[in-house]
Design an enzyme around this catalytic site. Sequence first.
Site, PDB file in Angstrom:
ATOM      1  N   LEU A 154      -9.261  -4.496  12.177  1.00 37.45           N
ATOM      2  CA  LEU A 154      -9.122  -3.833  10.885  1.00 37.45           C
ATOM      3  C   LEU A 154      -9.957  -4.603   9.863  1.00 37.45           C
ATOM      4  O   LEU A 154      -9.930  -5.834   9.848  1.00 37.45           O
ATOM      5  CB  LEU A 154      -7.657  -3.817  10.456  1.00 37.45           C
ATOM      6  CG  LEU A 154      -6.709  -3.031  11.357  1.00 37.45           C
ATOM      7  CD1 LEU A 154      -5.265  -3.258  10.920  1.00 37.45           C
ATOM      8  CD2 LEU A 154      -7.046  -1.559  11.370  1.00 37.45           C
ATOM      9  N   LEU A 171      -1.216  -2.633   2.438  1.00 40.90           N
ATOM     10  CA  LEU A 171      -1.138  -2.656   3.896  1.00 40.90           C
ATOM     11  C   LEU A 171      -2.098  -3.672   4.518  1.00 40.90           C
ATOM     12  O   LEU A 171      -3.311  -3.637   4.268  1.00 40.90           O
ATOM     13  CB  LEU A 171      -1.424  -1.260   4.451  1.00 40.90           C
ATOM     14  CG  LEU A 171      -1.283  -1.077   5.957  1.00 40.90           C
ATOM     15  CD1 LEU A 171       0.146  -1.347   6.402  1.00 40.90           C
ATOM     16  CD2 LEU A 171      -1.728   0.321   6.374  1.00 40.90           C
ATOM     17  N   ASP A 172      -1.543  -4.564   5.358  1.00 41.92           N
ATOM     18  CA  ASP A 172      -2.303  -5.553   6.125  1.00 41.92           C
ATOM     19  C   ASP A 172      -3.147  -6.469   5.241  1.00 41.92           C
ATOM     20  O   ASP A 172      -4.145  -7.033   5.697  1.00 41.92           O
ATOM     21  CB  ASP A 172      -3.217  -4.865   7.152  1.00 41.92           C
ATOM     22  CG  ASP A 172      -2.433  -4.187   8.260  1.00 41.92           C
ATOM     23  OD1 ASP A 172      -1.339  -4.678   8.594  1.00 41.92           O
ATOM     24  OD2 ASP A 172      -2.900  -3.166   8.788  1.00 41.92           O
ATOM     25  N   ALA A 173      -2.750  -6.636   3.985  1.00 40.32           N
ATOM     26  CA  ALA A 173      -3.546  -7.453   3.066  1.00 40.32           C
ATOM     27  C   ALA A 173      -2.707  -8.502   2.350  1.00 40.32           C
ATOM     28  O   ALA A 173      -3.113  -9.023   1.319  1.00 40.32           O
ATOM     29  CB  ALA A 173      -4.246  -6.561   2.040  1.00 40.32           C
TER      30      ALA A 173
END
Length: 290
Positions: A203, A234-236
């Site tokens: 990602l 998200l995912d950060a």
Amino acid sequence: MAGVPDPQRYVLTFGCPDRTGIIARISGFLADHGGMIVEAAYHTDPDSGWFFTRQVVLAGSLPFDADGLRARFAAVAEELSAESSWQVRDTGERPRAVVLVSKAGHCLYDLLGRVASGELDVDIAAVIGNHASLADITRAHGIPFYHVPFPADGKAEAFAQVRKLVNDYDPHAVVLARFMQVLPADLCDEWAGRAINIHHSFLPSFIGARPYHQAHVRGVKLIGATCHYVTADLDAGPIIEQDVIRVDHGDSVDDLVRKGRDIEKVTLARGLRWHLEGRVLVHGNRTMVF
């Protein structure tokens, strides 16, 4: 000496605006109460002007318990304008974790093995899955498993059930071990600094289905994993740990998947250990790992 457990310790962590005399104030406070410092780490971030520290003190060297240390250090924290998130962790209290899973079991299997062997000092209080695939292995380790289905038209109700189950255990960590549901923003806020996620490094380059197939077609040479705190972005969230493993043109898609799972397991276990040991300090979206 082999077989002798480590003595009980108190782990003090905090951040505050940098200035002269902080270390002297901390060490002086502990010394005044007879505290023996056995670990000390410091860092000043020149960009933000903040000072960060992790101090480990032998519990038996102090004339009071962890609550007493918290009560007395509160005045020092206020004097230094410390962040409200300053903490005193008692190593005599075994931390608890709740693990959230879907179908992929590699991270859960790894954590269960590390706990069973004594390598990872945490009580996995429960495992919650939106599929029942991992119920048997969980219960084989004597840990309760809760199956909470996530129908397309009932995700809010499902998350409400997950919230109650998790909060009933009051865990020190909520581990998303390849849990393939996106936490709603209110849960991210409620579990801020406790919810930990793991994901592969593809990602945002390879978004969507079959990321390993996409990476294989592109001829990637590295597979990585990121362990981070969960936020609504998200995912950060703030990164706790990252690692990579090399792949080459001779590796099949299955090889990439296997190597990717290997690096995810190691990175998640390492990040969870550091979190539980009070080694991770968060400031904004950055972390200091002592």
